[in-house]
Write a protein that holds these residues in place. Sequence first.
Motif, mmCIF file in Angstrom:
data_model
loop_
_atom_site.group_PDB
_atom_site.id
_atom_site.type_symbol
_atom_site.label_atom_id
_atom_site.label_comp_id
_atom_site.label_asym_id
_atom_site.label_seq_id
_atom_site.Cartn_x
_atom_site.Cartn_y
_atom_site.Cartn_z
ATOM 1 N N ASP A 169 2.840 -4.628 -7.741
ATOM 2 C CA ASP A 169 2.521 -4.285 -6.198
ATOM 3 C C ASP A 169 1.736 -5.443 -5.514
ATOM 4 N N THR A 170 2.785 -6.300 -4.965
ATOM 5 C CA THR A 170 2.379 -7.441 -4.350
ATOM 6 C C THR A 170 2.068 -7.143 -2.747
ATOM 7 N N SER A 171 2.553 -5.801 -2.176
ATOM 8 C CA SER A 171 2.391 -5.443 -0.817
ATOM 9 C C SER A 171 0.955 -4.997 -0.710
ATOM 10 N N ASN A 172 0.346 -4.207 -1.467
ATOM 11 C CA ASN A 172 -0.795 -3.460 -1.037
ATOM 12 C C ASN A 172 -1.716 -3.906 -2.022
ATOM 13 N N LEU A 173 -1.595 -3.570 -3.662
ATOM 14 C CA LEU A 173 -2.855 -3.443 -4.591
ATOM 15 C C LEU A 173 -3.184 -4.971 -4.838
ATOM 16 N N PHE A 174 -2.212 -5.770 -4.883
ATOM 17 C CA PHE A 174 -2.483 -7.206 -5.074
ATOM 18 C C PHE A 174 -2.106 -8.272 -4.008
ATOM 19 N N GLN A 175 -2.138 -7.593 -2.765
ATOM 20 C CA GLN A 175 -1.680 -8.574 -1.748
ATOM 21 C C GLN A 175 -2.477 -9.709 -1.384
ATOM 22 N N ASN A 176 -3.750 -9.642 -1.538
ATOM 23 C CA ASN A 176 -4.945 -10.567 -1.367
ATOM 24 C C ASN A 176 -4.356 -11.862 -2.438
ATOM 25 N N GLU A 177 -4.291 -11.596 -3.558
ATOM 26 C CA GLU A 177 -4.193 -12.302 -4.542
ATOM 27 C C GLU A 177 -2.766 -13.466 -4.335
#
Length: 452
Positions: free
Chosen positions: A421-429
């Motif tokens: 999940d790069t849209s919400n959970l790991f968006q900052n990373e």
Amino acid sequence: MESKDNKSLGERIGDFLRKAIHFVTYDIWRISENEVSGIKEFFINMIKTIILAVRGFINDDLTTKASALTYSTLLAIVPMLAVLLGIAKGFGFQHVVRQQLFDYFPGHNKELTHAFTFVENYLGLTQGGVFLGIGLILLLYTVINLISAIEDTLNSIWQIKKSRTWYRKTTDYLALVLILPLLLTSSGGISIFLSTIKETILGDYVFFTPMVELLLNITPYIITSLAFTGLYLMLPNTRVKFKHALVAGVVAGCAFQFFQVIYISGQIWVSKYNTIYGSFAALPLLLLWLQLSWLICLFGAELSYASQNVKKFSFERDSKSISRRYKDFLFLLITSLIVKRFEHGDKPYTADELSESYRIPGRLTTELLNMLTDIGIIIEVNYGLDDRIVYYQPALDINKISVGFLFAKIDEFGSESFKIDTSNLFQNEWDTLLKSRKDMMQSNERVLLKDL
């Protein structure tokens, strides 16, 4: 501390074996041609070649490939013999070719007799007008398909991705099939000529008789070795140097003839197959012979590849654990060299030229060139008459190939289609990574490779 002199024999042997294993697996691959010369270089390269051939034989799973070729050969035996005898019949020496096949494969008289019966029926249909058009095309297709399967196997050994075009396959393979009956006839003529000289002219000269007898005995080894040499020289879709094909051809040819002797002698000990299989016993023995013959042939191909490319495997272990930074440097170096040569209008580089001129490990050079080709930075081209030699030149306008553009293409190549999940959970990373990449690319966006 226990001194070396106080060590037991077992411990000294263990130390020696550990050092020997470390030498052949690591140290020997770090010795370049500039550090040794003469007989020492020869022996080091010979050890490397044998190691590479054995390792390639295991890693390339040539036992399975030999089994596949055994199956293909079994299907193509009758069509292949039909083509050979048909061509020989056109020249009027079909009986010579037939006898030569019996002489070359003395342990398979029964199988060849059955095969020739099928061949005669095959050719009889052709003459009778029933076997026309489509049948002739299928006959030639079966032969071409067998030789194509052999070429594909040799190409995989040589790590060649592109095989001949169908036009080249048809012309090259048919030329090979046309030459083969002539070679069989010529070899038979040589044997008859030597035998005649021995019996008529040299009968009174005792001194020369053993020499002619020795020549007659080694003639099959010479002819078989030359046949393997021609196979390794012509079939791979790359340029194979004659000396490396000859070395492999001699090894494979002698091994094949030695195997023939053992096989013929061993048939005495496998008479139990006649009890178990009856008249069907010839089939498992034929399959065994085909399998082992292809194993010998493919090992020779590995040997020719290893002999010609032994220098490319220097620093192999280091190449496998190369740092990301140094790999990026080599990407930049190789691309800039290709771009600059193109800008100056000079002849394009080959992989070997890049490797030898700038001391880049050969396997690593090939890997990086394949990657640059896949991402569309460079393309493979033919230059000159020999289309088996691959050259590399830019695939894009060199005024658009900047350092930033190159690394952006490398960075984005491959799949990113995963369920993380790069849209919400790991968006900052994910955003942090993209920003750092973008900053790095933009800082080098205006630096063109041709200007480095």
